[in-house]
Design a protein around this motif. Sequence first.
Motif, PDB file in Angstrom:
ATOM      1  N   ASP A   1      32.894  34.495  28.320  1.00 25.45           N
ATOM      2  CA  ASP A   1      31.640  35.239  28.251  1.00 25.45           C
ATOM      3  C   ASP A   1      30.529  34.264  27.884  1.00 25.45           C
ATOM      4  O   ASP A   1      30.638  33.548  26.879  1.00 25.45           O
ATOM      5  N   ALA A   2      29.470  34.223  28.670  1.00 22.26           N
ATOM      6  CA  ALA A   2      28.273  33.440  28.362  1.00 22.26           C
ATOM      7  C   ALA A   2      27.180  34.433  28.003  1.00 22.26           C
ATOM      8  O   ALA A   2      26.810  35.287  28.818  1.00 22.26           O
ATOM      9  N   VAL A   3      26.675  34.345  26.775  1.00 23.81           N
ATOM     10  CA  VAL A   3      25.741  35.335  26.238  1.00 23.81           C
ATOM     11  C   VAL A   3      24.402  34.663  25.947  1.00 23.81           C
ATOM     12  O   VAL A   3      24.361  33.601  25.318  1.00 23.81           O
ATOM     13  N   SER A   4      23.316  35.284  26.400  1.00 26.90           N
ATOM     14  CA  SER A   4      21.958  34.848  26.067  1.00 26.90           C
ATOM     15  C   SER A   4      21.296  35.991  25.313  1.00 26.90           C
ATOM     16  O   SER A   4      21.212  37.115  25.826  1.00 26.90           O
ATOM     17  N   LEU A   5      20.815  35.702  24.123  1.00 25.61           N
ATOM     18  CA  LEU A   5      20.196  36.706  23.260  1.00 25.61           C
ATOM     19  C   LEU A   5      18.698  36.449  23.209  1.00 25.61           C
ATOM     20  O   LEU A   5      18.248  35.296  23.273  1.00 25.61           O
ATOM     21  N   ALA A   6      17.900  37.512  23.090  1.00 31.07           N
ATOM     22  CA  ALA A   6      16.443  37.364  23.013  1.00 31.07           C
ATOM     23  C   ALA A   6      15.855  38.542  22.234  1.00 31.07           C
ATOM     24  O   ALA A   6      16.476  39.598  22.105  1.00 31.07           O
ATOM     25  N   ARG A   7      14.658  38.348  21.691  1.00 29.73           N
ATOM     26  CA  ARG A   7      13.924  39.415  20.990  1.00 29.73           C
ATOM     27  C   ARG A   7      12.449  39.252  21.300  1.00 29.73           C
ATOM     28  O   ARG A   7      11.935  38.141  21.413  1.00 29.73           O
ATOM     29  N   ARG A   8      11.769  40.395  21.428  1.00 29.14           N
ATOM     30  CA  ARG A   8      10.318  40.388  21.619  1.00 29.14           C
ATOM     31  C   ARG A   8       9.740  41.580  20.871  1.00 29.14           C
ATOM     32  O   ARG A   8      10.415  42.579  20.666  1.00 29.14           O
ATOM     33  N   GLY A   9       8.491  41.422  20.443  1.00 29.63           N
ATOM     34  CA  GLY A   9       7.809  42.539  19.814  1.00 29.63           C
ATOM     35  C   GLY A   9       7.422  42.283  18.372  1.00 29.63           C
ATOM     36  O   GLY A   9       7.408  41.160  17.878  1.00 29.63           O
ATOM     37  N   TYR A  10       7.118  43.382  17.710  1.00 27.71           N
ATOM     38  CA  TYR A  10       6.547  43.392  16.367  1.00 27.71           C
ATOM     39  C   TYR A  10       7.486  42.801  15.322  1.00 27.71           C
ATOM     40  O   TYR A  10       8.683  43.097  15.297  1.00 27.71           O
ATOM     41  N   LEU A  11       6.905  41.957  14.446  1.00 25.99           N
ATOM     42  CA  LEU A  11       7.608  41.436  13.278  1.00 25.99           C
ATOM     43  C   LEU A  11       6.831  41.865  12.034  1.00 25.99           C
ATOM     44  O   LEU A  11       5.650  41.556  11.913  1.00 25.99           O
ATOM     45  N   PRO A  12       7.468  42.598  11.131  1.00 26.45           N
ATOM     46  CA  PRO A  12       6.743  43.025   9.932  1.00 26.45           C
ATOM     47  C   PRO A  12       6.415  41.835   9.031  1.00 26.45           C
ATOM     48  O   PRO A  12       7.103  40.814   9.068  1.00 26.45           O
TER      49      PRO A  12
END
Length: 177
Positions: free
Chosen positions: A53-64
């Motif tokens: 399994d090759a996994v790419s993780l990402a996040r976008r948006g608001y950071l408190p």
Amino acid sequence: AHILRAAVEYRRADESSSPLPGATVGDHVLAVSGMWNWKMTPTLTLTNALRLDAVSLARRGYLPPGYPFVNSDWNRTYRVPSFNSGAVWRPRDTDAFRFMASRGAELPSLFGSGAFLLVTPEASVAGTPMLQPAVVTNYELGWDHAAANPHLLFRASAFYQESEDVLALIGDLVQTS
């Protein structure tokens, strides 16, 4: 005497942050796998299966304010191998002896990887992009014996198991072992 199988799987998933909205955590997973079953003799069979399994993780948006991570902390990739291998010997119709070895991996959930985001005046609780896949490695020896009655089966097994990076909830704390 040989059976070969191959597979390719692609999955994309996104999870909105909750209960504090405004962000999304997502991953792309590309998995390749193969299986080889070999009937070596009329009484001996060997089966091997591999998966990557090759996994790419990402996040976008608001950071408190005061959040310990930035969106780029989720920009990570990792590869997770897993396998199953087993040999079965059937010296008689009533007996089967097995030797098996396996390594399985459970990928972190998006919820635990950061989609959970709770910020209150008293505390902030959130998932983390640093979670690793939980890995279980197992070795097993087994014996099956069919009794004279066709509906009775005696099965005995001995196994050894190792677990790594297992995520557990203990009371109100999240721990890995």
